[in-house]
Scaffold this active site. Structure first.
Site, PDB file in Angstrom:
ATOM      1  CG  LEU A  33     -16.021 -11.826  39.363  1.00 40.07           C
ATOM      2  CD1 LEU A  33     -18.133 -12.131  39.678  1.00 40.07           C
ATOM      3  CD2 LEU A  33     -16.362 -10.611  39.765  1.00 40.07           C
ATOM      4  CG  HIS A  37     -14.504  -9.505  42.382  1.00 41.17           C
ATOM      5  ND1 HIS A  37     -13.644 -10.383  42.224  1.00 41.17           N
ATOM      6  CD2 HIS A  37     -14.324  -8.470  42.621  1.00 41.17           C
ATOM      7  CE1 HIS A  37     -12.952  -8.294  41.719  1.00 41.17           C
ATOM      8  NE2 HIS A  37     -13.878  -7.591  41.640  1.00 41.17           N
TER       9      HIS A  37
END
Ligand code: PAF
Length: 283
Positions: A33, A37
């Site tokens: 991530l 994100h």
């Protein structure tokens, strides 16, 4: 934040929230991530009381010669970021949990008129894998709203279409692309870039922006702009798969009056990067 690996636990926990009248937002990811994100999760927390994030590197959406094995997996960092963003539940299934009978013989979801163009022409089967896993995840979570990044514009369109065609009662929300300071769209695959390639990478956004400015200042010969985009990327050291101007609503041939999306995919070294911007032709 609870971390769970079983679909049955996911269903049970989400059902409790829904029975308590809480709205649920869902952000499916493949992990590793980054701030892109992070922006999806932040938006999710604005849209619902509960936020579920899944991390699953989906084998069905990788071709035989693609980077499934090499795809970066960073579970500890992912968990720390999600904790810091007040995620309620992290769903971290193994492949067997998502494809208990094996992916080869599992039911698939196909969006025929959107999945063979643009990236689909270069990654056969990719969007069947995406549409299949997203449908499974959406059916498991049954969120009120699911969020996807606009960087993967074609993916977003395919998921919207699948959700509509399959009567899935949830809202699909696209979230604008998060960029580095120099314009490069954030992506897990940026990790594959060498220092030198990283310096070249913002030229993708620069080429898209050049086309956008031209369209918005009245240039209507899209074929010329597409060719200029290809040449700009080649000059920057990329091998472009495509640089294409499409109708933003349908991904079909653009009319000169409707909004368009300028989308590209280009390879450099080990990385295949994609990006897009929208443009409103001058009327
Ligand atoms: O965009 C991604 O990370 C993936 O394609 C998705 C939507 C999580 C499906 O595996």
């Amino acid at each position: 934040m609870d971390t769970i690996v079983r679909s049955a636990d996911l269903r049970r926990i989400v059902a409790q929230w829904r029975n308590g009248g809480e709205r649920v937002a869902f952000v499916p990811t493949m992990g590793n991530l980054h701030q892109g994100h992070g922006d999806l999760v932040r938006r999710a927390t604005q849209l619902a009381e509960r936020v579920v994030v899944s991390v699953f590197v989906n084998p069905m959406q990788f071709g035989p010669n693609e980077d499934f094995a090499a795809y970066p997996r960073t579970p500890d960092e992912d968990r720390a970021l999600l904790e810091s963003l007040d995620t309620d539940l992290l769903f971290l299934p193994e492949v067997d949990e998502m494809y208990p009978r094996g992916q080869e013989i599992s039911t698939r979801v196909q969006v025929p008129d959107l999945d063979g163009i643009l990236c689909g022409a270069f990654r056969p089967g990719h969007f069947v894998g995406v549409a299949t896993i997203v449908t499974k995840l959406l059916n498991l979570v049954q969120p009120d709203v699911a969020l996807f990044g606009e960087k993967d514009y074609q993916q977003l369109m395919i998921i919207r279409r699948a959700a509509t065609d399959l009567c899935m009662p949830m809202e699909i929300v696209g979230v604008p692309t998060t960029r580095e300071a120099d314009g490069l769209a954030m992506s897990s695959r940026n990790r594959y870039l060498s220092v030198e390639q990283r310096q070249q990478a913002p030229r993708i956004f620069a080429a898209l922006e050049a086309a956008r400015r031209a369209i918005e200042s009245g240039v209507a010969d899209f074929a010329v702009l597409e060719q200029a985009g290809i040449e700009a990327l080649q000059k920057a050291g990329f091998k472009p798969d495509y640089f294409s101007i499409r109708d933003a609503a349908t991904l079909g041939e653009p009319a000169t009056t409707a909004d368009v999306v300028i989308a590209t995919a280009a390879r450099i070294g080990r990385a295949r990067l994609i990006d897009n911007v929208k443009a409103t032709p001058r009327r």
